[in-house]
Design a protein around this motif. Structure first.
Motif: not given
Length: 241
Positions: A4-16, A29-43
């Motif tokens: 079974e593949i085990k994953y490590e996770y990371k959440t990053v906030q960015t400026v739109r 660096d080998g990371w796969e995007l699995v989710g994205q939420a957009k706000g008024r200033l940050r994603s």
């Protein structure tokens, strides 16, 4: 399951507007995007990547080295105890060193220069204001000049409430006069400040500020977040242009 593949996770906030740059950087660096939420200033971007298998062979080798070191240290200690001179009573004594310690006094840290870094006084800063917001030059400059004061002509790219606050804001600043259309230079950020913190100066300070306003920014360097491509500053003074 063993496979079974085990994953490590990371959440990053960015400026739109910098999402694509950050995603590309993380994917390298080998990371796969699995989710994205957009706000008024940050994603908010969620990433994962497979955990690397634990190198048991390397750990075993390291343990063996520690054991050998323990044996060597123990032997050296035993030999050191037996190497002292004996006095008339037969007791072991250790000869005092005749030479004083040669440990040098650590140099006194130079006090930070009080002059303000401007594009006119620093070719490095002038080049930085024309570089990409994710360029490594941002991290190099922020690391070497942390705590120093910089001054530049710029404009407000974006302004949004900080969290749930009504009177505290996050400001995204850019060099030049293009406001929300700024496309070059660092993404400077004032985080969690109120209007009074901007220390507005000049003969006629504006009654309100917002995206597109042009100022002469004087600020203290706090640091650079390479994952978010954000260059953090603390306001010192803000003069309308």
């Amino acid at each position: 399951m063993a496979d079974e593949i085990k994953y490590e996770y990371k959440t990053v906030q960015t400026v739109r507007g910098t999402d694509g740059l950050v995603i590309a950087r993380m994917q390298k660096d080998g990371w796969e995007l699995v989710g994205q939420a957009k706000g008024r200033l940050r994603s908010t971007l969620d990433f994962r990547r497979p955990k690397k298998p634990l190198p048991w062979l390397l750990i075993g080798a390291a343990a063996a080295v520690f054991v050998i070191l323990a044996i060597v240290i123990g032997t050296a200690t035993a030999l050191g105890d037996g190497g002292g001179k004996k006095d008339g009573s037969g007791k072991s004594t250790t000869a005092a060193s005749e030479k004083p310690s040669s440990t040098s006094t650590p140099p006194v840290a130079e006090s930070a220069a009080t002059d303000v870094i401007t594009p006119q006084s620093s070719p490095e800063f002038a080049a930085l204001l024309k570089a990409d917001s994710c360029d490594k030059a941002n991290l190099d400059f922020a690391t070497r000049h942390k705590g120093r004061t910089v001054a530049f002509d710029g404009s407000i790219v974006n302004m949004a409430p900080h969290g749930d606050h009504d009177t505290r804001y996050d400001f995204l600043l850019g060099p030049g006069d293009k406001g929300p259309n700024t496309g070059v230079g660092p993404a400077f950020k004032y985080e969690d400040v109120n209007i009074q913190d901007l220390r507005l100066t000049g003969k006629e300070p504006p009654a309100a500020v917002g995206a597109g306003n042009k100022f002469r920014f004087v600020a203290e360097v706090r640091g650079f977040n390479a994952e978010q491509c954000l260059f953090f500053l603390d306001p010192v003074s803000t003069e309308p242009r």
